[in-house]
Design a protein around this motif. Structure first.
Motif, PDB file in Angstrom:
ATOM      1  N   VAL A  16       0.842  -1.197   0.000  1.00  0.00           N
ATOM      2  CA  VAL A  16       0.000   0.000   0.000  1.00  0.00           C
ATOM      3  C   VAL A  16       0.879   1.249   0.000  1.00  0.00           C
ATOM      4  N   GLU A  21      13.436   3.126   5.553  1.00  0.00           N
ATOM      5  CA  GLU A  21      13.679   2.682   6.937  1.00  0.00           C
ATOM      6  C   GLU A  21      12.421   2.351   7.727  1.00  0.00           C
ATOM      7  N   TYR A  22      11.255   2.587   7.153  1.00  0.00           N
ATOM      8  CA  TYR A  22      10.020   2.232   7.841  1.00  0.00           C
ATOM      9  C   TYR A  22       9.472   0.953   7.217  1.00  0.00           C
ATOM     10  N   ARG A  48     -10.026   1.195  21.670  1.00  0.00           N
ATOM     11  CA  ARG A  48      -9.754   2.295  20.736  1.00  0.00           C
ATOM     12  C   ARG A  48     -11.024   2.860  20.117  1.00  0.00           C
ATOM     13  N   LEU A 160       2.090  -3.946   9.019  1.00  0.00           N
ATOM     14  CA  LEU A 160       3.406  -3.350   8.812  1.00  0.00           C
ATOM     15  C   LEU A 160       4.411  -4.483   8.718  1.00  0.00           C
TER      16      LEU A 160
ATOM     17  N   TYR B 164      12.198   2.846  12.781  1.00  0.00           N
ATOM     18  CA  TYR B 164      10.757   2.985  13.051  1.00  0.00           C
ATOM     19  C   TYR B 164      10.411   2.515  14.465  1.00  0.00           C
ATOM     20  N   ASP B 174       2.321   3.674  18.480  1.00  0.00           N
ATOM     21  CA  ASP B 174       1.606   2.451  18.240  1.00  0.00           C
ATOM     22  C   ASP B 174       1.417   2.237  16.732  1.00  0.00           C
ATOM     23  N   ASP B 175       1.536   0.977  16.284  1.00  0.00           N
ATOM     24  CA  ASP B 175       1.454   0.669  14.842  1.00  0.00           C
ATOM     25  C   ASP B 175       0.114   1.059  14.215  1.00  0.00           C
ATOM     26  N   ILE B 176      -0.958   0.798  14.961  1.00  0.00           N
ATOM     27  CA  ILE B 176      -2.283   1.036  14.381  1.00  0.00           C
ATOM     28  C   ILE B 176      -2.494   2.528  14.095  1.00  0.00           C
ATOM     29  N   TYR B 178      -0.227   4.597  13.380  1.00  0.00           N
ATOM     30  CA  TYR B 178       0.597   4.915  12.219  1.00  0.00           C
ATOM     31  C   TYR B 178      -0.092   4.485  10.915  1.00  0.00           C
ATOM     32  N   ILE B 179      -0.608   3.246  10.866  1.00  0.00           N
ATOM     33  CA  ILE B 179      -1.243   2.769   9.618  1.00  0.00           C
ATOM     34  C   ILE B 179      -2.494   3.593   9.298  1.00  0.00           C
ATOM     35  N   LEU B 180      -3.306   3.823  10.330  1.00  0.00           N
ATOM     36  CA  LEU B 180      -4.567   4.532  10.075  1.00  0.00           C
ATOM     37  C   LEU B 180      -4.352   5.982   9.646  1.00  0.00           C
ATOM     38  N   LYS B 183      -5.009   6.060   5.966  1.00  0.00           N
ATOM     39  CA  LYS B 183      -6.225   5.343   5.569  1.00  0.00           C
ATOM     40  C   LYS B 183      -6.631   5.637   4.118  1.00  0.00           C
ATOM     41  N   GLU B 185      -4.672   6.041   1.631  1.00  0.00           N
ATOM     42  CA  GLU B 185      -3.852   5.182   0.765  1.00  0.00           C
ATOM     43  C   GLU B 185      -4.417   3.759   0.730  1.00  0.00           C
ATOM     44  N   ILE B 186      -4.934   3.293   1.866  1.00  0.00           N
ATOM     45  CA  ILE B 186      -5.540   1.954   1.911  1.00  0.00           C
ATOM     46  C   ILE B 186      -6.753   1.912   0.978  1.00  0.00           C
ATOM     47  N   GLU B 187      -7.576   2.932   1.079  1.00  0.00           N
ATOM     48  CA  GLU B 187      -8.777   2.961   0.238  1.00  0.00           C
ATOM     49  C   GLU B 187      -8.418   3.068  -1.249  1.00  0.00           C
ATOM     50  N   PHE B 189      -5.714   1.882  -2.561  1.00  0.00           N
ATOM     51  CA  PHE B 189      -5.212   0.558  -2.943  1.00  0.00           C
ATOM     52  C   PHE B 189      -6.379  -0.389  -3.205  1.00  0.00           C
ATOM     53  N   GLU B 190      -7.360  -0.366  -2.326  1.00  0.00           N
ATOM     54  CA  GLU B 190      -8.514  -1.277  -2.474  1.00  0.00           C
ATOM     55  C   GLU B 190      -9.252  -1.031  -3.788  1.00  0.00           C
ATOM     56  N   ARG B 193      -7.357  -3.011  -6.412  1.00  0.00           N
ATOM     57  CA  ARG B 193      -6.898  -4.337  -6.024  1.00  0.00           C
ATOM     58  C   ARG B 193      -7.460  -5.426  -6.951  1.00  0.00           C
ATOM     59  N   VAL B 194      -6.640  -6.449  -7.218  1.00  0.00           N
ATOM     60  CA  VAL B 194      -7.081  -7.576  -8.042  1.00  0.00           C
ATOM     61  C   VAL B 194      -7.927  -8.537  -7.186  1.00  0.00           C
TER      62      VAL B 194
END
Lengths: 464, 196
Positions: A16, A21-22, A48, A160, B164, B174-176, B178-180, B183, B185-187, B189-190, B193-194
């Protein structure tokens, strides 16, 4: 431009985003969950205030701690009952499909996914269980994650990840009679050690691998983790397509043709390169058996336990043999055993049960040996009954139980007593894995069947 | 909440290939929260069948204390259970030192604020020797400088930690989250997506 490996093709089509480095943000197509490693993840979401981002891409089942007898009754063990109940509540609250205990699709998560056609080539798949590598047999990137990562996937449908190195393990040639996929993987692990694959994602290839059925390929990929590898995969081919066609969640009609056309682009290009390549010959492999307390401590059934430690230090070897009640230079053939366990995500599929039934037909288990045979899923159980395998097992004195992880990890009541020897088709011979003090010999289903009938460790080649 | 630098005595466990079934046996995985696993850390090495502490196991020996666990090579191999990292953290360790860590365990530790410090075999053996000779010997782990120091001998080694994770540990991230933050970019990608 250099060609790409199967792994690279699947990985790169799921990135995605990435930053120097990340870790890369990797999209996850399919997520499997079970009762043991998911409750804290759902708790985290609640804390959360987040939903499951894509509930339709997660499938749940109860397998790790379920009883394998009387599944129609409430679970006796209070903590197991509580965890399964929690899974029900969480799936209900967050809208995740659950194949609950008693459901016709329930079973070991790594057995039902492929069986239902949920597992498909080219996918990224994760589950809070290290044997998720099983699904790599279809040419998907599949690997185990921890509970924090389960929460991550539930919340974001992404993970990740740093890209692992790639290793190609080739096994060429023809397997001798009585030598199976399980022997290949136990052999490979004993050659590379229980940590030899660490940091790598493995692609299994070569003529001996290509000639295997899908179920046998799953056995191979299942145990990739036992050499420390992140996962294992095998290029999809006609065997893969043939297996998938018509399964419940496999693409249908025009979508099927499009899918097959895409899947055919996935195998590694001839000029692709790997970080490491290991080549083995099928003719060097005999029925394999572990003698120690990690899966790398294995030997051919005709051999004797090494004098010097092979995988691990001299101290580890002494500790392992002391735990196992064995001595260096001792042969294992002829060693009396107490239990036989045929089951687990490594070897509980219908082909495994057929192979065992074929050998056991008309024979009886040895006196004093307890034999548990635990099908991987309700589907496998139903198929076994349809083929009359249940009668073969019952007549032989085997206990045919209901689906679950069972004595592979002894989280339910199926524990091997302390000091007893268990010949097992599962994947781990760690201290206490099958019950506190239990002593495990890892083997193929055929070797387990042989031990069940003779009451001692036997060379299947001499009995067929 | 962040972790920057720690100086502590250490608990030695000079055994190689310690798998997660030893760290926390499967029968203790039934809890549905993350707390309390420290009580069963190394359960079968720590207690006998009658639940009595085994005197010869290091966690039952008051001589050895501290927030640093020093263990043999290939620590944390086997099952992916994150409970192993929780158990070590819950028991009170902040750092595990070894000459090699299994992949999944390492990832699980970093996700839970437990710092795995990988050192050379020589440095590890020296640590074991130092602790054996003086259980009160101190070790310093400096995350910002990526350095571990055997305070007794003065010897030190650099260790590697990903930029990181270092940022996450120091800031308590926290990872979550960071990913969110990505969001969109996720959408995106979706959308391309194949799927079949």
């Amino acid at each position: 431009m250099a060609g790409k490996t199967l792994f690279e093709k699947v990985w790169e089509s799921h990135v995605v985003s990435k930053k120097p480095e990340y870790p890369e943000v990797l999209y996850i197509d399919r997520h499997y969950i079970h009762e043991v490693t998911s409750p804290q993840a759902f708790d985290g979401l609640r804390r959360r205030g987040l939903p499951v981002l894509r509930p339709e891409q997660t499938t749940a089942t109860a397998d790790h701690n379920v009883p394998t007898l009387n599944q129609h009754l409430p679970i006796q063990e209070p903590l197991s009952r509580f965890q399964v109940q929690k899974l029900r509540e969480n799936c209900e609250e967050f809208g995740v499909e659950l194949y609950d205990l008693g459901h016709e699709k329930q079973g070991i998560v790594h057995v039902i996914g492929p069986d239902l056609g949920l597992t498909q080539p080219g996918m990224t798949m994760v589950c809070g269980d290290s044997h998720t590598s099983t699904h790599g047999a279809f040419g998907s990137i599949a690997f185990g994650i921890g509970t924090s990562q389960v929460e991550q996937v539930l919340a974001t449908q992404c993970l990740l990840q740093y890209r692992p190195k790639t290793m190609r393990i080739e096994v060429n040639g023809t397997l001798a009679k009585g030598v199976t996929a399980k022997d290949i993987i136990l052999y490979v692990i004993s050659q590379l050690s229980a940590a030899g694959g660490t940091g790598y994602f493995v692609e299994f290839a070569g003529t001996a691998i290509k000639s295997l059925s899908m179920e046998a390929r799953m056995t191979i990929c299942n145990m990739s983790i036992e050499m420390g590898a992140r996962g294992g995969m095998i290029a999809p081919d006609e065997t893969t397509f043939e297996y998938l066609k018509g399964r419940e969640f496999a693409p249908k009609g025009e979508a099927w043709d499009q899918a097959v056309a895409y899947w055919k682009t996935l195998p590694s290009d001839p000029d692709a390169s790997y970080d490491r390549v290991e080549v083995f010959q099928a003719e060097d492999i005999e029925p394999w058996i572990t003698y120690g307390t990690n899966p790398g401590m294995g030997m051919g059934v005709s051999q004797t336990i090494p004098e010097v430690a092979v995988n691990g230090t001299a101290k580890d070897m002494v500790k392992a043999l002391d735990y196992m009640g064995l001595d260096p230079q001792q042969p294992l053939k002829g060693k009396k055993i107490d239990y036989v366990f045929i089951g687990s995500c490594t070897n509980s599929r219908i082909e495994d049960l057929r192979a065992v039934a074929d050998f056991v037909q008309g024979k009886k288990k040895a006196d004093g040996v307890t034999v548990w045979i635990v099908p991987g899923s309700k589907g496998v159980e139903a198929q076994a009954k349809e083929e009359g395998l249940d009668k073969v097992f019952t007549e032989a004195g085997f206990e045919l139980r209901q689906p679950g992880c069972s004595a592979c990890l002894g989280m339910n009541e199926d524990k091997v007593p302390a000091g007893k020897y268990c010949v097992s088709t599962s994947n781990r011979n760690f201290e206490g894995r099958q019950g506190p003090g239990a002593r495990t010999f890892l083997v193929s289903p055929l070797m387990a069947a042989a031990a069940a009938v003779t009451g001692e460790i036997s060379d299947i080649r001499e009995l067929i | 909440m962040g972790f920057k630098k720690l100086t502590s005595t250490a608990v030695p466990l000079p055994i190689e290939n310690i798998d997660t079934d030893q760290i926390i046996p499967a029968r203790f995985l039934k809890a549905t929260t993350r707390e309390g696993f420290g009580d069963n850390l190394f359960r079968d090495w720590r207690y006998d069948n009658a639940d009595q502490p085994k005197a010869d196991f290091v966690l039952n020996d008051d001589t050895y204390t501290g927030e640093i666990l020093v263990a043999g090579k290939n620590f944390g191999c086997g099952s992916s259970r994150e409970h192993a990292a929780w158990a070590i953290k819950d028991y009170g360790f902040a750092v595990v030192v070894s000459s090699f860590f299994a992949d999944i365990f390492k990832g699980n530790s970093l996700n839970n604020g437990l710092l795995p410090v990988q050192v050379t075999d020589e440095f590890l053996q020296e640590l074991f020797k130092t602790i054996e000779q003086d259980p009160k010997a101190k070790i310093t782990v400096d995350l910002e400088a990526e350095q571990i120091i055997n305070e007794q001998t003065g010897n030190s080694e650099q260790f590697e930690i990903n930029a990181y994770k270092k940022m996450c540990l120091i800031k308590g991230y926290d990872d979550i989250d960071y990913i969110l933050s990505g969001k969109e970019e996720i959408e995106a990608f979706e959308a391309k997506r194949v799927t079949f």
